[in-house]
Design a protein around this motif. Structure first.
Motif, PDB file in Angstrom:
ATOM      1  N   THR A  38      -5.411   4.425  -2.779  1.00  0.00           N
ATOM      2  CA  THR A  38      -4.672   3.292  -2.228  1.00  0.00           C
ATOM      3  C   THR A  38      -5.522   2.488  -1.254  1.00  0.00           C
ATOM      4  O   THR A  38      -5.502   1.250  -1.261  1.00  0.00           O
ATOM      5  CB  THR A  38      -3.405   3.792  -1.527  1.00  0.00           C
ATOM      6  OG1 THR A  38      -2.563   4.439  -2.488  1.00  0.00           O
ATOM      7  CG2 THR A  38      -2.644   2.664  -0.872  1.00  0.00           C
TER       8      THR A  38
ATOM      9  N   GLY B  59      -6.461  -1.411  -1.573  1.00  0.00           N
ATOM     10  CA  GLY B  59      -6.207  -2.387  -0.523  1.00  0.00           C
ATOM     11  C   GLY B  59      -7.436  -3.212  -0.194  1.00  0.00           C
ATOM     12  O   GLY B  59      -7.372  -4.439  -0.044  1.00  0.00           O
TER      13      GLY B  59
ATOM     14  N   ALA C 192      -8.498   0.749   4.368  1.00  0.00           N
ATOM     15  CA  ALA C 192      -8.777  -0.451   3.582  1.00  0.00           C
ATOM     16  C   ALA C 192      -9.559  -1.470   4.407  1.00  0.00           C
ATOM     17  O   ALA C 192     -10.493  -2.112   3.903  1.00  0.00           O
ATOM     18  CB  ALA C 192      -7.472  -1.057   3.075  1.00  0.00           C
TER      19      ALA C 192
ATOM     20  N   ARG D 170       0.923   4.026  -2.949  1.00  0.00           N
ATOM     21  CA  ARG D 170       0.554   5.418  -2.629  1.00  0.00           C
ATOM     22  C   ARG D 170       1.658   6.379  -3.028  1.00  0.00           C
ATOM     23  O   ARG D 170       1.400   7.440  -3.612  1.00  0.00           O
ATOM     24  CB  ARG D 170       0.266   5.515  -1.123  1.00  0.00           C
ATOM     25  CG  ARG D 170      -0.651   6.679  -0.732  1.00  0.00           C
ATOM     26  CD  ARG D 170       0.013   8.021  -0.728  1.00  0.00           C
ATOM     27  NE  ARG D 170       1.069   8.116   0.265  1.00  0.00           N
ATOM     28  CZ  ARG D 170       1.747   9.212   0.511  1.00  0.00           C
ATOM     29  NH1 ARG D 170       1.516  10.326  -0.177  1.00  0.00           N
ATOM     30  NH2 ARG D 170       2.743   9.211   1.395  1.00  0.00           N
TER      31      ARG D 170
ATOM     32  N   LEU E 266       0.836  -1.202   0.000  1.00  0.00           N
ATOM     33  CA  LEU E 266       0.000   0.000   0.000  1.00  0.00           C
ATOM     34  C   LEU E 266       0.875   1.257   0.000  1.00  0.00           C
ATOM     35  O   LEU E 266       0.607   2.215  -0.731  1.00  0.00           O
ATOM     36  CB  LEU E 266      -0.925   0.004   1.218  1.00  0.00           C
ATOM     37  CG  LEU E 266      -1.945  -1.127   1.348  1.00  0.00           C
ATOM     38  CD1 LEU E 266      -2.794  -0.939   2.600  1.00  0.00           C
ATOM     39  CD2 LEU E 266      -2.838  -1.193   0.116  1.00  0.00           C
TER      40      LEU E 266
END
Length: 384
Positions: free
Chosen positions: A109, A113, A370, A18, A14
């Motif tokens: 992001t 996720g 996420a 990002r 992640l």
């Protein structure tokens, strides 16, 4: 921290995603490279139903769960801001004049996720629609996606979104049912008079004098035309007129931002603005052109969905808090007008403010967001 174990396992991924997005910002509807990155990741997760080119560069991906059920929508915005970055970070923007200064790189992001986890586990019924949206900062991309029919086309029955929040404790979800963020309109006024020498104002119809009175009188809408309990802001932000110290100009113009949470107050502000401007113009012997542009509507959370979202946040171990309404605006409002849902703020701790050249998204909260998205789906649409 409040994170699903499997999502914690790929927290480093992640962060990598990002920071890649942060280095390659795109603005408005031109999020084509960002969308391509999103699609590449989605395909790597085994997601096969991916719809591209919605609202020019938007993406909707569908993950099928196990068994029949409704469709829940999860939204992330992808666009950056037209400004230069001043963080000095090793992964700072590589594009002059463009910067992820609002954390949309982090929002994208977080949804990626959740997508990876949901595609692996599919521990839910029905489907989830992953909505990756361009043009939140300018252009109302959410509204365009709704106009292009995503809610009906994909059968979305409820929809949720998250925004990071500087100076809110890391990992805490804040929000409220009802009005959360304001509508955002723009009032444009052009005043036409008759210019001349500044030493002889009696021979002129002075647009400057008229504008000064208009700007002052517009504040009476806030102080005298609304109830004290109805929030309204009218801020004149630009005044342009004249070119010399001794010349009365022929023309001038000004503009104002108008913010409120209530449609009735919004309509009153629009009508009273025109009445005040035209009335003063007539009294001052000038003419005025008024243009009132309605922007994003107020972001109004649905009570049942907001309560549910807070329950999910607490279930994954996150703290929650009640937000006061804020006068900022958000185009997720269009999605909440189309379907029930909720929009929450996710605390990212102490940082520069949103839209600041030194702002950076806190990667620590990506697994939390996420996890929240993923658990929303599992709780909303449990397997039979």
């Amino acid at each position: 921290m409040p994170v699903i174990n499997r999502i914690a396992d790929f927290a480093d991924d992640l962060k990598t995603w990002r920071r890649h997005l942060h280095q390659h910002p795109e603005i408005r509807f031109e999020c084509h490279q960002t969308a391509a990155f999103v699609v590449e990741r989605l395909r790597s997760f085994g997601i096969t139903e991916i719809h591209e080119g919605i609202a020019e560069s938007g993406v909707v991906a569908i993950i099928e769960g196990q068994g029949e059920g409704p469709v829940i929508g999860l939204r992330a915005d992808m666009d950056a801001l037209p400004m230069d970055e001043e963080t000095g970070l090793p992964y700072a923007s590589t594009v002059a004049g463009k910067m992820h200064a609002c954390g949309h790189d982090g929002h994208t992001t977080m949804l990626l996720g959740a997508a990876r986890y949901l595609a692996e586990t599919r521990n839910f019924a029905g489907k989830v629609a992953l909505i990756f949206q361009p043009a939140e900062e300018w252009g109302g991309g959410a509204g365009v996606m709704v106009e292009e029919g995503i809610m009906d086309r994909f059968g979305i029955t409820q929809v949720y979104g998250i925004h990071n929040a500087p100076d809110v404790p890391v990992g805490e979800f804040h929000g409220r049912s009802g009005p959360l963020m304001a509508s955002a309109d723009v009032l444009w006024v052009t005043v036409n008079g008759r210019g001349g020498h500044g030493a002889h104002p009696e021979n002129c119809a002075d647009p400057v004098a008229a504008i000064v009175q208009m700007v002052s009188a517009l504040q009476t809408i806030v102080s005298r035309n609304r109830k004290g309990t109805d929030a309204l802001v009218i801020s004149v932000t630009q005044i342009h007129t004249g070119s010399a110290d001794n010349v009365i100009p022929d023309q001038g113009w000004f503009c104002a931002t108008v913010r409120t949470f209530d449609e009735e107050v919004r309509g009153m502000a629009e009508s009273r603005s025109a009445e005040i401007v035209h009335g003063i113009a007539a009294a001052m012997g000038v003419s005025a052109e008024v243009k009132y542009e309605r922007g994003y509507p107020a972001t109004v959370n649905h009570a049942e969905n907001t309560d549910f979202a807070f329950d999910v946040a607490r279930e994954i171990g996150a703290g929650t808090g009640e937000s006061a309404p804020v006068m900022g605006a958000e185009d997720f409002s269009y999605m909440l007008e189309a379907r029930p849902g909720a929009y929450l703020f996710l605390g990212q701790g102490e940082s520069a403010g949103l839209h600041h050249p030194k702002y950076d998204f806190n990667d620590e909260i990506a697994p939390i967001g996420a996890s929240f998205f993923a658990r929303l789906v599992e709780r909303a649409q449990p397997r039979g």
